[in-house]
Motif scaffolding. Structure first.
Motif, mmCIF file in Angstrom:
data_model
loop_
_atom_site.group_PDB
_atom_site.id
_atom_site.type_symbol
_atom_site.label_atom_id
_atom_site.label_comp_id
_atom_site.label_asym_id
_atom_site.label_seq_id
_atom_site.Cartn_x
_atom_site.Cartn_y
_atom_site.Cartn_z
ATOM 1 N N GLY A 363 0.681 -1.154 0.071
ATOM 2 C CA GLY A 363 0.161 -0.020 0.029
ATOM 3 C C GLY A 363 0.899 1.288 0.193
ATOM 4 N N TYR A 364 0.469 2.075 -0.848
ATOM 5 C CA TYR A 364 1.100 3.645 -0.738
ATOM 6 C C TYR A 364 1.478 4.227 0.295
ATOM 7 N N THR A 365 0.635 3.995 1.432
ATOM 8 C CA THR A 365 0.972 4.537 2.848
ATOM 9 C C THR A 365 2.080 4.023 3.653
ATOM 10 N N GLY A 366 2.644 2.694 3.212
ATOM 11 C CA GLY A 366 3.560 2.185 3.811
ATOM 12 C C GLY A 366 3.136 0.863 4.603
ATOM 13 N N THR A 367 2.079 0.341 3.780
ATOM 14 C CA THR A 367 1.644 -0.946 4.204
ATOM 15 C C THR A 367 1.962 -1.992 3.386
ATOM 16 N N LEU A 368 1.934 -3.446 4.094
ATOM 17 C CA LEU A 368 2.201 -4.541 3.363
ATOM 18 C C LEU A 368 1.336 -5.810 4.071
ATOM 19 N N ALA A 369 0.792 -6.536 3.291
ATOM 20 C CA ALA A 369 0.014 -7.633 3.639
ATOM 21 C C ALA A 369 0.489 -9.020 2.825
ATOM 22 N N TRP A 370 1.171 -10.051 3.398
ATOM 23 C CA TRP A 370 1.681 -11.117 2.393
ATOM 24 C C TRP A 370 1.618 -12.659 3.021
ATOM 25 N N ALA A 371 0.963 -13.428 2.469
ATOM 26 C CA ALA A 371 0.538 -14.789 2.858
ATOM 27 C C ALA A 371 1.514 -15.684 2.183
ATOM 28 N N ASP A 372 1.990 -16.722 2.773
ATOM 29 C CA ASP A 372 2.791 -17.868 1.955
ATOM 30 C C ASP A 372 2.203 -19.234 2.612
ATOM 31 N N PRO A 373 1.190 -19.741 1.930
ATOM 32 C CA PRO A 373 0.528 -20.876 2.177
ATOM 33 C C PRO A 373 1.648 -21.974 1.992
ATOM 34 N N GLU A 374 2.564 -22.127 1.497
ATOM 35 C CA GLU A 374 3.624 -23.106 1.425
ATOM 36 C C GLU A 374 4.203 -23.148 2.779
ATOM 37 N N ASN A 375 4.426 -22.059 3.274
ATOM 38 C CA ASN A 375 5.208 -22.081 4.591
ATOM 39 C C ASN A 375 4.135 -21.806 5.884
ATOM 40 N N ASP A 376 2.874 -21.529 5.299
ATOM 41 C CA ASP A 376 1.943 -21.223 6.528
ATOM 42 C C ASP A 376 2.448 -19.973 7.306
ATOM 43 N N LEU A 377 2.702 -19.121 6.593
ATOM 44 C CA LEU A 377 3.279 -17.760 7.312
ATOM 45 C C LEU A 377 2.440 -16.476 6.704
ATOM 46 N N VAL A 378 1.917 -15.564 7.604
ATOM 47 C CA VAL A 378 1.516 -14.316 7.313
ATOM 48 C C VAL A 378 2.214 -13.312 7.886
ATOM 49 N N PHE A 379 2.584 -12.291 7.034
ATOM 50 C CA PHE A 379 3.277 -11.107 7.542
ATOM 51 C C PHE A 379 2.517 -9.877 7.237
ATOM 52 N N ILE A 380 2.381 -9.042 8.038
ATOM 53 C CA ILE A 380 1.830 -7.796 8.102
ATOM 54 C C ILE A 380 2.767 -6.709 8.562
ATOM 55 N N PHE A 381 2.483 -5.480 7.946
ATOM 56 C CA PHE A 381 3.406 -4.298 8.361
ATOM 57 C C PHE A 381 2.655 -3.163 7.927
ATOM 58 N N LEU A 382 2.378 -2.433 8.942
ATOM 59 C CA LEU A 382 1.427 -1.333 9.016
ATOM 60 C C LEU A 382 2.315 -0.047 9.014
ATOM 61 N N SER A 383 2.466 0.831 8.430
ATOM 62 C CA SER A 383 2.918 2.332 8.783
ATOM 63 C C SER A 383 2.464 3.304 8.271
ATOM 64 N N TYR A 396 11.387 2.323 1.456
ATOM 65 C CA TYR A 396 11.924 1.702 0.355
ATOM 66 C C TYR A 396 13.578 1.749 0.215
ATOM 67 N N GLU A 397 14.091 2.724 0.335
ATOM 68 C CA GLU A 397 15.500 2.827 0.379
ATOM 69 C C GLU A 397 16.205 1.874 1.347
ATOM 70 N N LEU A 398 15.697 1.779 2.554
ATOM 71 C CA LEU A 398 16.357 0.891 3.540
ATOM 72 C C LEU A 398 15.918 -0.537 3.366
ATOM 73 N N ASN A 399 14.767 -0.820 2.568
ATOM 74 C CA ASN A 399 14.304 -2.245 2.498
ATOM 75 C C ASN A 399 13.674 -2.748 3.692
ATOM 76 N N VAL A 400 13.087 -1.916 4.502
ATOM 77 C CA VAL A 400 12.614 -2.350 5.757
ATOM 78 C C VAL A 400 11.614 -3.489 5.847
ATOM 79 N N ARG A 401 10.579 -3.575 4.866
ATOM 80 C CA ARG A 401 9.696 -4.655 4.990
ATOM 81 C C ARG A 401 10.530 -5.912 4.487
ATOM 82 N N PRO A 402 11.096 -5.838 3.302
ATOM 83 C CA PRO A 402 11.750 -7.160 2.939
ATOM 84 C C PRO A 402 12.640 -7.597 4.089
#
Length: 427
Positions: A363-383, A396-402
């Motif tokens: 999301g443009y405001t600095g959000t991310l929601a990602w699911a990985d069913p193969e690893n049964d993992l959900v990651f949420i980042f809200l900013s 983006y420059e600091l690659n915080v979320r990845p």
């Protein structure tokens, strides 16, 4: 109070999940370090980090403040503007349910279902539009249509006075005409459509989804989502126009608008297109806390099952979360974003180790929601990385979320054996 909340969460976590405590605290400290460095670099004033494995939330922590004046600390239940994450937990969810119930075929032209959209736009199929393969124009600054060249407002757009025709407050002194959507459709109809069928990210179709839902089901888009997803999932904060339900203090502000609304944006959607849709669109407009957003993605990783309720079929989820045009250099699923076809640490928003089955959205405001069913993992980042201005790109420059996302994968590589159940409930 916040220390007590975190202590209770930690006790709950260790009571329900078998982990190596030393490794877990190392993970937490590493995430802390990344986030605090980002806050110091003015990537965002604060954030919430959430991660779940299986049915258990194993990381949930808030950081920093709502704004840089440090007047209000972020809490884990604070509500953020999701921006384009709305595309997948709003517009795409609705399209999945409509598809499953047989209301349309993916290869039907959208013009067969939506009136007054024009031949060029109307010939684009649902599959192409959802996968950003239809050649639609990327975005339209709808708010600019409200003003003439001399700066005055055009008729039937925006007014400084509240009345029966101008009844939706954009700000305390700006009011939207009740039929502005007809102008949105007109601008979409007149927009450029590339003849070449190639990847071109566009939000235009997602503005049409509320009308599509209502025309096919006789139910408003907002109610349709509430009935089929948000209520069954037990979400409380996942909503449009959050000021209708929540106090301002629980909602994190976004940008200080200096070009249209000319005021700090707080409690109203940041996206200029979504606010011209009265805050409700398939493109942007949803707000949520991390836990409620996590419930949606946990349901999707669980093949559509929520407790005993089957909200979507596994086949529908697999279809929509699979890349549709990978041979055309397009990584996208239907609505959902997917990992890069070739990993690039400088441009990826997610961890290097995500599976190709994984999906989500930024999301443009600095959000991310990602699911990985193969690893049964959900990651949420809200900013709120757009506070006080969208020009701040340190997130983006600091690659915080990845970077945080990869830490989660590294942690489970160490703590899980190949033949071990990843989440072991306490007896």
């Amino acid at each position: 109070m916040l220390k007590l909340q975190h202590t209770l969460f930690t006790l709950f976590f260790f009571a329900n999940v078998f982990v190596n405590a030393q490794d877990y605290y190392s993970l937490r400290n590493n995430i802390d370090s990344i986030v605090y460095d980002a806050i110091n670099a003015k990537a965002f004033p604060g954030c919430v980090v959430y991660a779940s494995k299986g049915d258990s939330v194993f990381f949930l922590k808030s950081y920093g403040f709502h704004t840089y004046d440090s007047s209000r600390r972020v809490a884990v239940n604070d509500i953020y503007d999701l921006a384009s994450v709305t595309k997948v937990v709003g517009g795409t969810l609705a399209m999945m349910k409509l598809y499953e119930d047989g209301h349309y075929n993916l290869d039907d032209p959208i013009g067969n279902y939506i009136d007054k959209i024009g031949r060029r736009v109307g010939e684009v199929t649902f599959r192409e539009a959802l996968a950003h393969q239809g050649g639609l124009y990327p975005w339209i600054p709808y708010h600019l249509e409200s003003r003439k060249k001399n700066g005055e407002f055009r008729s039937k757009t925006v007014s400084n006075s509240l009345d029966k025709d101008y009844n939706f407050p954009l700000t305390d002194s700006l009011y939207l005409h009740n039929d502005f959507y007809s102008k949105v459709k007109k601008m979409i109809r007149k927009s450029e459509v590339k003849k070449e069928k190639q990847y071109r990210y566009s939000g235009l179709f997602f503005y049409l989804i509320p009308e599509l839902v209502e025309s096919l089901t006789d139910t408003s888009y907002q109610d349709y989502l509430q009935i089929h997803f948000y209520d069954p999932l037990g979400t409380e904060t996942l909503t449009f126009n959050p000021l209708d339900k929540f106090e301002m203090e629980q909602i994190v502000p976004t940008e200080i608008d200096t070009f249209f609304r000319m005021t700090p944006i707080h409690g109203k959607v940041h996206d200029e297109g979504a606010i011209m849709m009265r805050g409700i669109s398939g493109n942007a407009g949803l707000f949520s806390n991390a836990s409620d957003l996590g419930k949606v993605f946990q349901m999707l990783t669980n093949d559509g099952l929520n407790d005993t309720l089957q909200l979507l079929s596994p086949q529908t989820i697999q279809l929509f979360t699979t890349a549709q045009y990978p041979n055309n250099e397009n990584r996208r699923g239907l609505g959902f974003d997917k990992p890069l076809l070739r990993y690039d640490s400088l441009t990826s928003s997610v961890a290097k180790d995500v599976s190709f089955r994984s999906f989500g959205h930024t999301g443009y405001t600095g959000t991310l929601a990602w699911a990985d069913p193969e690893n049964d993992l959900v990651f949420i980042f809200l900013s709120n990385r757009v506070y006080p201005t969208r020009l701040q790109r340190a997130l983006y420059e600091l690659n915080v979320r990845p970077t945080i996302h990869q830490l989660l994968y590294d942690y489970f590589k160490v703590n899980l054996n190949e033949n071990e159940d990843p989440v072991v409930k306490a007896k």
